[in-house]
Design a protein around this motif. Sequence first.
Motif, PDB file in Angstrom:
ATOM      1  N   GLU A 182      -1.185  -2.845  13.532  1.00 43.25           N
ATOM      2  CA  GLU A 182      -0.287  -3.911  13.101  1.00 43.25           C
ATOM      3  C   GLU A 182      -0.438  -4.103  11.593  1.00 43.25           C
ATOM      4  O   GLU A 182      -1.504  -4.458  11.100  1.00 43.25           O
ATOM      5  CB  GLU A 182      -0.615  -5.211  13.850  1.00 43.25           C
ATOM      6  CG  GLU A 182      -0.399  -5.101  15.356  1.00 43.25           C
ATOM      7  CD  GLU A 182      -0.653  -6.420  16.065  1.00 43.25           C
ATOM      8  OE1 GLU A 182      -0.919  -7.430  15.362  1.00 43.25           O
ATOM      9  OE2 GLU A 182      -0.592  -6.445  17.304  1.00 43.25           O
ATOM     10  N   PHE A 183       0.644  -3.882  10.876  1.00 42.24           N
ATOM     11  CA  PHE A 183       0.603  -3.903   9.422  1.00 42.24           C
ATOM     12  C   PHE A 183       0.752  -5.328   8.893  1.00 42.24           C
ATOM     13  O   PHE A 183       1.637  -6.068   9.327  1.00 42.24           O
ATOM     14  CB  PHE A 183       1.702  -3.009   8.846  1.00 42.24           C
ATOM     15  CG  PHE A 183       1.475  -1.543   9.096  1.00 42.24           C
ATOM     16  CD1 PHE A 183       0.818  -0.766   8.151  1.00 42.24           C
ATOM     17  CD2 PHE A 183       1.893  -0.942  10.278  1.00 42.24           C
ATOM     18  CE1 PHE A 183       0.594   0.581   8.381  1.00 42.24           C
ATOM     19  CE2 PHE A 183       1.671   0.402  10.517  1.00 42.24           C
ATOM     20  CZ  PHE A 183       1.012   1.171   9.559  1.00 42.24           C
ATOM     21  N   LEU A 216      -6.910   9.705   5.970  1.00 42.28           N
ATOM     22  CA  LEU A 216      -5.860   8.920   5.322  1.00 42.28           C
ATOM     23  C   LEU A 216      -5.390   7.796   6.235  1.00 42.28           C
ATOM     24  O   LEU A 216      -5.170   6.665   5.780  1.00 42.28           O
ATOM     25  CB  LEU A 216      -4.689   9.825   4.937  1.00 42.28           C
ATOM     26  CG  LEU A 216      -3.523   9.147   4.212  1.00 42.28           C
ATOM     27  CD1 LEU A 216      -3.990   8.485   2.915  1.00 42.28           C
ATOM     28  CD2 LEU A 216      -2.401  10.154   3.916  1.00 42.28           C
ATOM     29  N   ALA A 217      -5.249   8.081   7.536  1.00 44.33           N
ATOM     30  CA  ALA A 217      -4.856   7.046   8.481  1.00 44.33           C
ATOM     31  C   ALA A 217      -5.892   5.930   8.523  1.00 44.33           C
ATOM     32  O   ALA A 217      -5.549   4.734   8.540  1.00 44.33           O
ATOM     33  CB  ALA A 217      -4.655   7.651   9.871  1.00 44.33           C
ATOM     34  N   ASP A 218      -7.162   6.296   8.517  1.00 40.36           N
ATOM     35  CA  ASP A 218      -8.225   5.286   8.516  1.00 40.36           C
ATOM     36  C   ASP A 218      -8.149   4.412   7.271  1.00 40.36           C
ATOM     37  O   ASP A 218      -8.312   3.193   7.332  1.00 40.36           O
ATOM     38  CB  ASP A 218      -9.593   5.969   8.584  1.00 40.36           C
ATOM     39  CG  ASP A 218      -9.858   6.638   9.931  1.00 40.36           C
ATOM     40  OD1 ASP A 218      -9.147   6.319  10.910  1.00 40.36           O
ATOM     41  OD2 ASP A 218     -10.787   7.475   9.986  1.00 40.36           O
ATOM     42  N   VAL A 219      -7.916   5.062   6.129  1.00 38.98           N
ATOM     43  CA  VAL A 219      -7.832   4.322   4.860  1.00 38.98           C
ATOM     44  C   VAL A 219      -6.637   3.373   4.866  1.00 38.98           C
ATOM     45  O   VAL A 219      -6.746   2.194   4.492  1.00 38.98           O
ATOM     46  CB  VAL A 219      -7.760   5.318   3.680  1.00 38.98           C
ATOM     47  CG1 VAL A 219      -7.305   4.598   2.403  1.00 38.98           C
ATOM     48  CG2 VAL A 219      -9.098   5.980   3.462  1.00 38.98           C
ATOM     49  N   CYS A 244      -3.667  -2.967   7.233  1.00 39.31           N
ATOM     50  CA  CYS A 244      -3.637  -3.580   8.563  1.00 39.31           C
ATOM     51  C   CYS A 244      -4.750  -4.611   8.754  1.00 39.31           C
ATOM     52  O   CYS A 244      -5.079  -4.977   9.873  1.00 39.31           O
ATOM     53  CB  CYS A 244      -3.746  -2.521   9.654  1.00 39.31           C
ATOM     54  SG  CYS A 244      -2.455  -1.261   9.573  1.00 39.31           S
ATOM     55  N   ARG A 245      -5.372  -5.044   7.660  1.00 40.05           N
ATOM     56  CA  ARG A 245      -6.502  -5.965   7.795  1.00 40.05           C
ATOM     57  C   ARG A 245      -6.004  -7.387   8.002  1.00 40.05           C
ATOM     58  O   ARG A 245      -4.864  -7.721   7.741  1.00 40.05           O
ATOM     59  CB  ARG A 245      -7.374  -5.880   6.542  1.00 40.05           C
ATOM     60  CG  ARG A 245      -6.637  -6.133   5.244  1.00 40.05           C
ATOM     61  CD  ARG A 245      -7.512  -5.804   4.048  1.00 40.05           C
ATOM     62  NE  ARG A 245      -6.774  -5.974   2.811  1.00 40.05           N
ATOM     63  CZ  ARG A 245      -7.237  -5.605   1.629  1.00 40.05           C
ATOM     64  NH1 ARG A 245      -8.416  -5.019   1.544  1.00 40.05           N
ATOM     65  NH2 ARG A 245      -6.533  -5.788   0.528  1.00 40.05           N
ATOM     66  N   VAL A 296       0.869  -1.174   0.000  1.00 40.32           N
ATOM     67  CA  VAL A 296       0.000   0.000   0.000  1.00 40.32           C
ATOM     68  C   VAL A 296       0.908   1.227   0.000  1.00 40.32           C
ATOM     69  O   VAL A 296       1.785   1.359   0.854  1.00 40.32           O
ATOM     70  CB  VAL A 296      -0.930   0.019   1.226  1.00 40.32           C
ATOM     71  CG1 VAL A 296      -1.753   1.311   1.254  1.00 40.32           C
ATOM     72  CG2 VAL A 296      -1.851  -1.189   1.205  1.00 40.32           C
ATOM     73  N   VAL A 297       0.706   2.110  -0.975  1.00 43.68           N
ATOM     74  CA  VAL A 297       1.563   3.290  -1.120  1.00 43.68           C
ATOM     75  C   VAL A 297       0.704   4.542  -1.045  1.00 43.68           C
ATOM     76  O   VAL A 297      -0.415   4.587  -1.562  1.00 43.68           O
ATOM     77  CB  VAL A 297       2.320   3.264  -2.465  1.00 43.68           C
ATOM     78  CG1 VAL A 297       3.214   4.493  -2.616  1.00 43.68           C
ATOM     79  CG2 VAL A 297       3.151   1.987  -2.573  1.00 43.68           C
TER      80      VAL A 297
END
Length: 399
Positions: free
Chosen positions: A102-103, A389-392, A398-399, A65-66
């Motif tokens: 957690e990514f 943006l953090a939520d996105v 982080c799913r 994710v970028v």
Amino acid sequence: MWAELLPIGRSSESGGYRRHAWTGADADCRAWFKDQALARGLTYELDRNGNQWAWLGDPLGTDAVVTGSHLDSVPDGGAFDGPLGVVSSFAALDELRRRGAEFTRPLAISNFGDEEGARFGLACVGSRLAAGQLTVDQAHRLRDGDGISLPDAMEQAGYDPAGIGPDPQRLARIGAFVELHVEQGRALDLSGDPVGIASAIWPHGRWRYDFHGEANHAGTTRLVDRRDPMLTYAETVIAARRQAELAGAVATFGKVSVEPNGVNAIPSLVRGWLDSRAADQSTLDTVIAGIEQAARERGERDGVDVRVTRESFTPVVEFEHALRDELRKILGGDGTDVPVLGTGAGHDAGILSASVPTAMLFVRNPTGVSHSPAENAGEDDCLAGVTALADVLEGLACR
């Protein structure tokens, strides 16, 4: 971060920014980006085309994710166009770390080079090269106003241009690219929303008009004996406005050069650059054809030769619906609370959309002014953009 970046490349005369590609101001912006990356323990990279990357996780991993944008500017541009997206990307990462996220996918923040095209006349050079939409030969032919080629400018800035070109392996590792940008218009201000999602980018391009007349004395040449290209140019500017109004599009002659450029001399050559954009290809074609026809008709009356060269073009970009819908769900549950809007401005996300799934977030601009020192966004809205943006990023990585 914003305070550190704010003075770089700012003109004391206009208050606007002159962060043009491969100049000292650009180098300072790039140094700032690298410092931000290293301060967060991220892996820093400068790719073959001069684009910057800051990686959390394996840079060679897949389905990354970028996020990010650009740091260069138009001549005397505003502070928000581009930099807001880069600053917000670092701030969003800080917010996710604060949340303890957690990514599960690699995450990268990017700064694409020469997005505005202010120096070499072609927008999105860094992303076009990476996506293979600008060939190496075409890149080598790019020249600035002083005749300096793109490779020479890169070399003068301390970067080896030998490796520029398509970067499919890198793009293949990206699963999603999300660019945050200040809105260049007033749709969000009119709707009362701090943040929106992009639906599409209008087709747009740049055309160079060369009007060849005959140089002569301004004081001794009778009006009827003149072949004055300035008259043809002036009529073409007015025709551009007229055609755009009729079609519901936009058309702008924003740059002009004159030879020999003397007060007491009739010009031999007037060269003007047209930027035009419309909601669909058919409308844009109609506008461009109407402007060219008006130019040629006036040129025949004035004894002026008219030559038109298309210098760049980007077709309509429909952002991937699945990714766009996922952003709407992340930000608004069923998505009905988040406005979705189109834009007439080009972006790196638009270029990359042909290679990777892309999406964009817009932050409210209360005046709609952009590409100007008056460009602005409220602090609360900028913070809302960071949170969005953090939520996105959390929902995607982080799913």
